[in-house]
Design an enzyme around this catalytic site. Structure first.
Site, PDB file in Angstrom:
ATOM      1  N   HIS A 170      20.290 -31.294 -24.752  1.00 31.17           N
ATOM      2  CA  HIS A 170      19.891 -29.864 -25.468  1.00 31.17           C
ATOM      3  C   HIS A 170      20.738 -29.555 -26.411  1.00 31.17           C
ATOM      4  CE1 HIS A 170      23.305 -28.254 -23.101  1.00 31.17           C
ATOM      5  NE2 HIS A 170      23.251 -27.146 -23.743  1.00 31.17           N
ATOM      6  N   LYS A 174      24.032 -29.796 -32.225  1.00 31.13           N
ATOM      7  CA  LYS A 174      25.620 -29.386 -32.593  1.00 31.13           C
ATOM      8  C   LYS A 174      26.448 -30.712 -33.349  1.00 31.13           C
ATOM      9  CE  LYS A 174      26.193 -25.171 -29.708  1.00 31.13           C
ATOM     10  NZ  LYS A 174      26.765 -24.838 -28.574  1.00 31.13           N
ATOM     11  N   HIS A 225      17.292 -21.793 -26.685  1.00 29.18           N
ATOM     12  CA  HIS A 225      18.142 -20.311 -27.104  1.00 29.18           C
ATOM     13  C   HIS A 225      16.858 -19.194 -27.337  1.00 29.18           C
ATOM     14  CE1 HIS A 225      22.377 -20.990 -27.267  1.00 29.18           C
ATOM     15  NE2 HIS A 225      22.099 -22.253 -28.059  1.00 29.18           N
TER      16      HIS A 225
END
Length: 367
Positions: A170, A174, A225
């Site tokens: 997920h 990043k 998110h």
């Protein structure tokens, strides 16, 4: 053993549980007698809580659902796989991740088998392990929580596994965010926060081009998110537009973020994080997912000292699988006096009795 705050750790106490470093080597062994130098070193490492052994907690055991050896091996393999992706050019990230998909799938299978074969609620001890890279530890733990929630929701084995893969990946976006933003100790500027939010879209772009996993995995990264009231990011979509798998990962993600040390704040105890998630039930998070989450994870970890509503003190001695909010408690203090002999109660047998608070700073009185 019992859980205490580093604030009350003293020379002469006995370590109750081994603390591991990122390489999978023991940093501090179980049964070691604490010295002042050890206390200083644990403070330097930002350890907030640890387990000790003493007379009032004799016989209380803490067993994680996923064993330390499996966790350490999994995080090692994740680190290797994600490091390869991080080194690659952005245009090559999907190809490199595809090459690592078999290894990552085996990690999910190990976690899945541990949780599916356990009749207990999920027990996770984050302070027993130290990692330099938060993203790898976080992804591992979000996978555990997501699988536990999905199991409780009654998803098929295949769907639980798919949710697990979505959870493991997920935050892959990043890896394309500059480390100075990811690891910034202070508050992000508006510009930095906008860049940070792009990790959901970056993750989607990487994962949608994989040949080895379902496109649903990409949507898990894209939507974890998002919030059911439309207040999330990156697209601000609402309840019915968010995939059910992403709703599971959203709750797992927030819970782990709150209960783990971050560069910009200290971790919370599970029960405090649970209270925050409960505030968002049916507002930010899907109500069914939150309810399944509440039934799946430990609220009060074994070894936690608690103050009861009638003034008695005790230690959580074991979990109550019928109602995780009403565990077994070993009573060791009444009327502010230590008992000569402890006794155990199950809070389910005492409906009017409840836990007032966890007391990690409690100091056993000297008689």
């Amino acid at each position: 053993m019992r859980l205490i705050s580093i604030n009350v750790l003293k020379e002469g106490m006995v370590v109750g549980r081994t603390i591991w470093n990122e390489a999978g080597h023991p940093l501090l062994h179980k049964d070691v007698i604490v010295t002042n130098r050890i206390v200083e070193r644990l403070r330097e490492l930002r350890i907030q809580y640890l387990y000790i052994d003493d007379m009032i907690s004799t016989g209380i055991e803490i067993e994680e659902t996923v064993s330390p050896t499996k966790r350490i091996e999994a995080v090692k393999n994740m680190t290797k796989a994600f490091t390869e992706v991080k080194r690659a050019k952005a245009s090559q990230a999907s190809y490199v991740l595809d090459q690592q998909s078999k290894v990552l799938g085996l990690i999910v299978d190990d976690i899945l088998n541990s949780i599916m074969n356990s009749s207990e609620v999920l027990m996770v001890l984050t302070d027993a392990y130290l990692y330099d890279e938060y993203i790898y530890q976080h992804s591992f733990q979000v996978t555990m929580y997501s699988i536990a929630i999905a199991k409780e929701l009654g998803y098929s084995y295949e769907d639980v596994r798919l949710i697990g893969i979505g959870a493991l990946l997920h935050d892959v976006g990043k890896l394309l965010i500059p480390s100075e933003i990811l690891m910034k100790p202070g508050k992000l500027t508006d510009e930095e926060y906008e860049e940070m939010k792009q990790h959901a879209r970056f993750g989607f772009d990487i994962l949608r081009n994989l040949h080895s996993v379902s496109l649903l995995v990409a949507h898990c990264a894209f939507q974890h998110h998002e919030r059911i009231d439309g207040s999330g990011y990156p697209r601000g979509i609402v309840d019915f537009e968010i995939h059910p798998f992403a709703k599971v990962i959203a709750v797992a993600d927030v819970f782990d973020a709150l209960t783990s040390n971050r560069v910009y704040r200290k971790k919370m105890l599970p029960i405090d994080a649970i209270a925050i998630i409960m505030e968002g039930r049916a507002k930010l998070f899907d109500a069914r997912v939150v309810d399944a989450f509440l039934r799946s994870v430990v609220h009060y970890a074994n070894g936690s000292i608690v103050l009861l509503s009638d003034g008695r003190r005790g230690i959580i001695s074991k979990q109550n699988i019928v109602d995780v909010t009403r565990p077994w408690v070993r009573i060791f203090e009444e009327d502010d006096k230590l008992l000569d002999a402890t006794y155990e109660i199950c809070l389910s047998d005492h409906p009017v009795l409840h836990i007032e608070k966890i007391e990690v700073d409690y100091v056993v009185p000297v008689e």
